[in-house]
Design a protein around this motif. Structure first.
Motif, PDB file in Angstrom:
ATOM      1  N   ARG A  70       0.823  -1.208   0.000  1.00  0.00           N
ATOM      2  CA  ARG A  70       0.000   0.000   0.000  1.00  0.00           C
ATOM      3  C   ARG A  70       0.860   1.263   0.000  1.00  0.00           C
ATOM      4  N   LEU A  71       2.013   1.212   0.659  1.00  0.00           N
ATOM      5  CA  LEU A  71       2.902   2.372   0.654  1.00  0.00           C
ATOM      6  C   LEU A  71       3.518   2.561  -0.736  1.00  0.00           C
ATOM      7  N   VAL A  72       3.851   1.452  -1.391  1.00  0.00           N
ATOM      8  CA  VAL A  72       4.354   1.528  -2.765  1.00  0.00           C
ATOM      9  C   VAL A  72       3.278   2.124  -3.669  1.00  0.00           C
ATOM     10  N   ARG A  85       7.060   2.244 -14.808  1.00  0.00           N
ATOM     11  CA  ARG A  85       7.351   0.942 -15.417  1.00  0.00           C
ATOM     12  C   ARG A  85       6.090   0.316 -15.998  1.00  0.00           C
ATOM     13  N   ILE A  86       4.981   0.377 -15.247  1.00  0.00           N
ATOM     14  CA  ILE A  86       3.749  -0.242 -15.732  1.00  0.00           C
ATOM     15  C   ILE A  86       2.890   0.733 -16.535  1.00  0.00           C
ATOM     16  N   GLY A  87       3.229   2.032 -16.502  1.00  0.00           N
ATOM     17  CA  GLY A  87       2.544   3.016 -17.340  1.00  0.00           C
ATOM     18  C   GLY A  87       1.294   3.623 -16.771  1.00  0.00           C
ATOM     19  N   SER A  88       0.930   3.288 -15.548  1.00  0.00           N
ATOM     20  CA  SER A  88      -0.252   3.878 -14.910  1.00  0.00           C
ATOM     21  C   SER A  88      -0.200   3.619 -13.409  1.00  0.00           C
ATOM     22  N   ALA A  89      -1.115   4.253 -12.693  1.00  0.00           N
ATOM     23  CA  ALA A  89      -1.187   4.050 -11.243  1.00  0.00           C
ATOM     24  C   ALA A  89      -2.624   4.269 -10.781  1.00  0.00           C
ATOM     25  N   ASN A  90      -3.027   3.484  -9.806  1.00  0.00           N
ATOM     26  CA  ASN A  90      -4.335   3.686  -9.176  1.00  0.00           C
ATOM     27  C   ASN A  90      -4.249   3.226  -7.732  1.00  0.00           C
ATOM     28  N   ASN A  91      -5.359   3.281  -7.012  1.00  0.00           N
ATOM     29  CA  ASN A  91      -5.297   2.932  -5.593  1.00  0.00           C
ATOM     30  C   ASN A  91      -5.135   1.438  -5.348  1.00  0.00           C
ATOM     31  N   GLY A  92      -5.122   0.652  -6.423  1.00  0.00           N
ATOM     32  CA  GLY A  92      -4.853  -0.784  -6.284  1.00  0.00           C
ATOM     33  C   GLY A  92      -3.419  -1.154  -6.611  1.00  0.00           C
ATOM     34  N   THR A  93      -2.638  -0.179  -7.087  1.00  0.00           N
ATOM     35  CA  THR A  93      -1.236  -0.440  -7.412  1.00  0.00           C
ATOM     36  C   THR A  93      -0.480  -0.887  -6.164  1.00  0.00           C
ATOM     37  N   GLY A  94       0.320  -1.901  -6.302  1.00  0.00           N
ATOM     38  CA  GLY A  94       1.114  -2.394  -5.172  1.00  0.00           C
ATOM     39  C   GLY A  94       0.455  -3.517  -4.404  1.00  0.00           C
ATOM     40  N   PHE A  95      -0.784  -3.858  -4.755  1.00  0.00           N
ATOM     41  CA  PHE A  95      -1.488  -4.917  -4.033  1.00  0.00           C
ATOM     42  C   PHE A  95      -0.718  -6.235  -4.135  1.00  0.00           C
ATOM     43  N   GLY A  96      -0.406  -6.823  -2.999  1.00  0.00           N
ATOM     44  CA  GLY A  96       0.287  -8.108  -2.955  1.00  0.00           C
ATOM     45  C   GLY A  96       1.795  -8.025  -3.083  1.00  0.00           C
ATOM     46  N   TYR A  97       2.334  -6.822  -3.298  1.00  0.00           N
ATOM     47  CA  TYR A  97       3.783  -6.695  -3.454  1.00  0.00           C
ATOM     48  C   TYR A  97       4.533  -7.122  -2.198  1.00  0.00           C
TER      49      TYR A  97
END
Length: 343
Positions: free
Chosen positions: A83-85, A259-271
Motif C-alpha cells: 500500500r505504501l508503494v 514501469r507499468i505506465g499507470s497508477a491507481n489505488n490498487g497499485t502495489g497490491f500483494g507486493y
C-alpha cells in the motif's frame, strides 16, 4: 587446499552431514528444479530478451525487498509495503502527467522537475513507515499487527487522495516523457531500472556492513535485550530501519508507476508477499539478526524467474499462487527448523 583434497572432503561426508546439507539447501534445490522444468518445457525461455525482461522486472522488486529485509532482520515483517508503494506510485504519477493529457489529476499545474515528485513520494512513505517503527518500538506491538493496521489506514488515505483528482477516481496515466524515459529508458544498452537496482544494492550493502547503523540493526535483530545492555538505542535503531524501508518503498513506487505506465489505488497490491517471500527464500531469517544483500538478490531473482517462467508457459495465475504459497511455507519451515536446531 588442492582440488584433490576438496574432492575427497566433498565425498567423505557422513550420511548425517549429507542430510544436513540437503535440509539447509532444500529450498534452493526445489526452486532450481522448478526452473529446470520451465527450461525443459519451454527451451525458448533461455534467451537474451527473456533474461533482460527478468532483470528489469527484478529491479523494482529488489529495491522493495531491501526495505522489508531490514525489518525481517529485526524479527519483524511489513504488511503495509504494497500500500505504501501504491501511495508513492499514485503521488508520483499524479504530479508527472503530460501537459497535453486530457485527464490530468492537476489540470493547471506546471511541469515539475523529476526529483520533486520523487522527494514528495518518499516523504509520504517515510512518514508512514516511521509511524510503523515507532508503534512497534514504543508499544511493543507485534510488527504483523502494527503494519496490518497501517496497511488498512494507508489504503484509506490513498483512496481519498486518488478520488480527489480533477477526473475523479480513474487510473492515472499520460505520464511525462521525461519520467518514462528516466525509468524505462536505457544507458549504454543497460536498462535504467537495472542500474538503479545495482546502485541501491551497493548503498544497502554499505549501510548494512560498514556503518554503526547496520551493526546495531543486526544486534537488535539478534537479541534486543543484549543490544540494549550493550548501549544500542533499540528505539532509534528500529525507527531508522523502518525509515530506510519507507525511503525504498517511495523510490520503488516512483519507479513502478512509470514501469507499468499507470497508477491507481490498487497499485502495489500483494507486493509485500513477493518481497517477504523473496527475502525468506534468500536466507533472511525471521529468527532475526541474519541476512545478506546477496541473499535478497538471489531470492528476488529466483522468484522472478519462477513467476516469469510460469507466465511464459501460460500457467493459470491461480496455480501460480499455489506454487508460490508452497515455496513460502517450505522456506519458512526450513528456516524455523534450522533456528530451533541451533538453539
Amino acid at each position: 587446499m588442492s582440488s584433490e583434497n576438496i574432492v575427497k572432503r566433498f565425498f567423505s561426508k557422513s550420511t548425517e552431514e549429507w542430510k544436513e546439507l540437503l535440509i539447509n539447501n532444500a529450498i534452493y534445490i526445489v526452486v532450481a528444479a522448478i526452473i529446470l522444468f520451465i527450461v525443459i518445457r519451454e527451451p525458448s525461455f533461455v534467451s537474451v530478451p527473456v533474461f533482460r525482461n527478468i532483470l528489469t522486472q527484478s529491479s523494482v522488486r529488489l529495491i522493495l525487498a531491501y526495505g522489508v529485509a531490514g525489518i525481517i532482520i529485526l524479527q519483524g515483517t511489513d504488511l503495509s509495503l504494497g500500500r505504501l508503494v501504491g501511495f508513492a506510485a499514485v503521488v508520483s504519477g499524479s504530479l508527472l502527467q503530460r501537459a497535453d493529457y486530457a485527464n490530468r489529476f492537476y489540470p493547471d499545474m506546471q511541469a515539475l522537475p523529476l526529483f520533486v515528485p520523487l522527494i514528495i513520494a518518499m516523504l509520504v512513505t517515510i512518514v508512514l513507515s516511521a509511524v510503523n517503527g515507532w508503534v512497534v518500538a514504543q508499544f511493543k506491538i507485534h510488527p504483523f499487527l502494527a503494519t496490518m493496521g497501517m496497511m488498512i489506514t494507508a489504503y484509506g488515505i490513498l483512496s481519498i487522495y486518488f478520488a480527489s483528482g480533477a477526473p475523479g477516481p480513474q487510473p492515472i496515466g499520460g505520464f511525462d516523457n521525461r519520467y518514462t524515459d528516466f525509468v524505462i529508458g536505457t544507458t549504454l544498452g543497460i536498462p535504467n531500472l537495472v542500474i538503479y537496482a545495482a546502485i541501491t544494492s551497493v548503498i544497502i550493502w554499505f549501510l548494512w556492513n560498514k556503518t554503526t547503523f547496520g551493526k546495531n540493526m543486526y544486534a537488535v535483530g539478534g537479541n534486543p535485550e543484549a543490544a540494549k545492555v550493550s548501549g544500542v538505542n533499540v528505539m532509534i535503531t528500529t525507527v531508522l530501519v523502518y525509515v530506510l524501508a519507507g525511503a525504498l518503498y517511495g523510490i520503488g513506487g516512483f519507479l513502478e508507476a512509470a514501469r507499468i505506465g499507470s497508477a491507481n489505488n490498487g497499485t502495489g497490491f500483494g507486493y509485500e508477499l513477493d518481497a517477504i517471500a523473496a527475502c525468506v527464500v534468500g536466507g533472511i531469517s525471521f529468527s532475526g539478526g541474519i541476512g545478506k544483500v546477496s541473499g535478497a538478490i538471489v531470492g528476488v531473482l529466483m522468484f522472478t524467474i519462477i513467476s516469469y517462467g510460469m507466465t511464459f508457459m501460460g500457467l493459470d495465475m491461480y496455480y501460480q499462487y499455489i506454487i508460490k504459497g508452497i515455496i513460502i511455507v517450505a522456506a519458512v519451515s526450513l528456516d524455523t527448523k534450522k533456528y530451533l536446531k541451533k538453539s
